[in-house]
Design an enzyme around this catalytic site. Structure first.
Site, short mmCIF file in Angstrom:
data_model
loop_
_atom_site.label_atom_id
_atom_site.label_comp_id
_atom_site.label_asym_id
_atom_site.label_seq_id
_atom_site.Cartn_x
_atom_site.Cartn_y
_atom_site.Cartn_z
N HIS A 178 180.78 53.66 43.46
CA HIS A 178 181.74 54.66 42.99
C HIS A 178 181.51 55.96 43.76
O HIS A 178 180.50 56.64 43.57
CB HIS A 178 181.56 54.88 41.48
CG HIS A 178 181.96 53.68 40.67
ND1 HIS A 178 181.34 53.31 39.51
CD2 HIS A 178 182.93 52.76 40.90
CE1 HIS A 178 181.91 52.21 39.05
NE2 HIS A 178 182.87 51.86 39.87
N GLU B 52 180.21 59.41 42.40
CA GLU B 52 178.90 59.49 41.74
C GLU B 52 177.83 59.78 42.79
O GLU B 52 176.97 58.95 43.11
CB GLU B 52 178.64 58.19 40.97
CG GLU B 52 179.65 58.03 39.83
CD GLU B 52 179.77 56.61 39.28
OE1 GLU B 52 180.67 56.39 38.46
OE2 GLU B 52 178.98 55.74 39.66
N HIS C 19 174.31 54.37 39.65
CA HIS C 19 175.57 55.02 39.27
C HIS C 19 175.35 56.40 38.66
O HIS C 19 174.23 56.76 38.33
CB HIS C 19 176.30 54.17 38.21
CG HIS C 19 176.91 52.93 38.75
ND1 HIS C 19 178.27 52.77 38.86
CD2 HIS C 19 176.36 51.79 39.24
CE1 HIS C 19 178.52 51.58 39.38
NE2 HIS C 19 177.38 50.96 39.62
N GLU D 285 172.02 54.41 35.37
CA GLU D 285 173.03 55.45 35.13
C GLU D 285 172.37 56.81 34.99
O GLU D 285 171.38 56.96 34.27
CB GLU D 285 173.79 55.15 33.83
CG GLU D 285 174.65 53.90 33.87
CD GLU D 285 176.04 54.15 34.46
OE1 GLU D 285 176.33 55.31 34.86
OE2 GLU D 285 176.82 53.18 34.52
ZN LIG Z 1 179.78 54.18 38.45
#
Ligand SMILES: [Zn+2]
Length: 604
Positions: A320, A323, A416, A486
């Site tokens: 992504h 990010e 992420h 994350e």
């Molecule tokens: Zn992500």
């Protein structure tokens, strides 16, 4: 040359708009495989900005004002009621030709391209916006009052959505004047900007005079649903913030998170390869080309000289593009794994690391938040990736399979950023193992990292995430330790960094503690593993989170239009609900802000 004295270039960073001979020659000499290609109609400026990364202090989150939502909505209503009195002057568009500079030959200023707007005189205080650099994504800026601008972001290419990441510059500032910016086409229903997060800024004069790098700034920050309807149903959201700049005629960059471009990665990898101390510890290989024709590389790290049998570990990041913290953590992990410490040597002796640092290069180059140039979220394509549409996923999956065939593949992790939750945590996959072994690695990370929150970890197999790396590879290849790491865009809500923004020091801490947790997880005595296994047994963690329905929303798929429940509700109701929640979470956090930043850990 002092650009600031140039007539019509009040603080504008002129070096963005031309390449000198030396730079041109350098590019000619550079390996053409690593030239940045957009693959779109987006034409990049001759140069990209360069930043200094100083060791910034820990910056506190802001204390949300209780009336901020009412005030923001009042301003919104005023703008609608008095629409006729607004300036409504388009002062920047990243693709449309400029009515202000279209007849001016850039060569008279010694440039290849001109900014969209040039101030008419020293008294003209119109801001000069720019975003045509790598990862920039401001589509348009509209001046609505002397010091207030509405901003529109480019959606991800070949989609009409995914606006959340932002990165642009503005020049010709005036000191101590209050400016207001409203980014009016945001998509997500809620944002950490209502829980204390501030945007990041970078002042060229601050950097030049005081060596200040990116810092958090802005006040009167609010994120709310506005009155603009989206074509496919639902409404847009506005992020509004006010800011006072510290210098006259400055060029200031504003971003959602610390920018990290493909060019930055290429430079870093080149430096890594040419470091004589690291040459024998890391190999750089070509994985495949992206849709735009950018070369996607991967690294193999290990002790190639000893014949000891090694376990395999695969780490990927930046699927992504918005990010960006994932890239910083990845860079710090690579630094650690190729470094001189005793622990790094143990890791290289016992493991082979295969690392894909940037899975969505085209998205990064074009300033996307989530998708690639096929207009899809690559983290939903892992079950059956298409070689042409999702080349980096296709080839990374091949790499994972091949590694699994050649050795014991013990860990996969995809890095992420999380846009709605605080802290650092992991998502894993719970299967039929009664011992819940998948909890062990996250718990070891919790023990090693002061901002890692185990309570935020989630081990559910959500249906809409079946195509994510975590679930698809876990299912197909039975990798027990298959995770998404994350990291909040904002900061922590517990411990010594509570109420402080995450910064590069925190990214370094998580990278190092991740590596140390690998040692804890696989050292032969299993001392720490036994301890956490006991904890799992004693605390009945075995059953926890197998059915925790509130702890979902991982890998960031949290757009309002994806949620059928929200679609079914009248919009006004959603707005009030969200607003209540926002105010609720704001007032809860008011009291406990510490006055001094936390002390840094020793040895960092
Ligand atoms: Zn992500």
């Amino acid at each position: 040359m002092d650009f600031n004295t140039d007539e019509h270039f009040y603080g504008i960073n002129k070096s963005l708009y031309y390449k000198n001979e030396e730079q041109k020659n350098e590019i000619k000499k550079m390996d053409p495989e690593y030239l940045t290609r957009t693959g779109t109609d987006f034409v990049l400026l001759p140069n990209s900005p360069e930043f200094i990364n100083h060791n910034e202090p820990f910056e506190p989150m802001y204390i949300p004002k209780q009336t901020i939502l009412e005030e923001s909505l009042r301003r919104e209503i005023e703008r609608i009621c008095f629409a006729d009195t607004l300036l409504n002057k388009v002062v920047f568009d990243c693709t449309d030709p400029s009515p202000f500079t279209k007849d001016i030959d850039p060569a008279i200023y010694g440039l290849e391209v001109l900014p969209f707007y040039l101030p008419q005189s020293k008294e003209d205080s119109t801001l000069v916006f720019e975003s045509r650099f790598e990862s920039g994504n401001l589509r348009r800026a509209i001046q609505i009052c002397d010091y207030e601008y509405n901003l529109i972001l480019k959606p991800d290419y070949y989609t009409t959505m995914n606006t959340q990441w932002f990165y642009f510059s503005l020049s010709n500032t005036r000191k101590d004047v209050e400016y207001r910016f409203n980014i009016i086409n945001m998509m997500k229903p809620d944002s950490l900007y209502n829980s204390g997060m501030k945007p990041l800024m970078y002042s060229e004069q601050g950097a030049k005079q005081k060596k200040i790098g990116w810092f958090r700034d802005g006040h009167e920050i609010c994120y709310y649903q506005n009155n603009m309807k989206r074509k496919n149903g639902g409404f847009y959201y506005t992020l509004t913030f006010a800011v006072k700049f510290q210098h006259d005629f400055d060029c200031v960059y504003i971003a959602h998170c610390y920018p990290y471009t493909f060019t930055h990665l290429c430079r870093y990898l080149k430096q890594l390869e040419s470091d004589p101390a690291k040459k024998n510890r890391v190999k750089r290989k070509q994985l495949c080309q992206t849709i735009a024709g950018n070369m996607c590389d991967f690294l193999i790290i290990g002790d190639f000289n000893n014949g000891k049998e090694k376990k395999g570990i695969i780490i990927t990041s930046r699927v992504h593009p918005g990010e960006t913290m994932a890239s910083y953590v990845m860079e710090y992990m690579i630094d650690f794994l190729t470094g001189n410490t005793h622990e790094a040597r143990i890791l290289r002796e016992n493991f082979i690391f295969k690392i894909v640092p940037m899975l969505n290069i085209d998205g990064v180059v074009n300033g996307n938040y989530r998708c690639n140039l096929a207009g899809v979220d690559l983290n939903r394509q892992w079950i059956d990736p298409n070689k042409k549409q999702h080349p980096t996923i296709y080839h990374t999956k091949q790499l994972v399979k091949k590694t699994k065939e050649e050795r014991d593949l013990v860990l996969f992790c995809d890095i992420h950023g999380h846009s709605r939750k605080k802290n650092i945590f992991m998502y894993g996959c719970s299967g039929k193992d009664p011992n819940r072994k998948e909890l062990v690695f996250p718990m070891l990370n919790r023990n090693n990292c002061s901002v890692f929150s185990f309570k935020d970890c989630c081990f559910l197999l959500q249906k809409d995430r079946e195509g994510s790396a975590r679930i698809a590879l876990w299912r197909e290849l039975s990798i027990i330790n298959c995770y998404t790491l994350e990291m909040s865009f904002c900061g922590a809500d517990f411990g010594k960094y509570e109420y402080f923004h995450f910064n590069l020091d925190i990214y370094k801490e998580i990278a190092q503690s991740f590596c140390l947790s690998i040692i804890d997880c696989y050292e032969p005595e299993q001392i720490k593993v036994k301890q956490v296994m006991e904890e799992i047994e004693q605390n009945s963690l075995k059953n926890q989170q197998k059915d925790d329905k509130n702890n979902s929303g991982d890998e960031g798929s949290d757009y309002s239009n994806d949620d059928p429940k929200e679609q079914a509700m009248p919009q006004q109701q959603i707005q009030l609900q969200n607003n209540d929640q926002q105010l609720g979470s704001q007032t809860k956090k008011l009291k406990k802000i510490p006055l001094l930043p936390p002390k840094k850990k020793k040895g960092q």
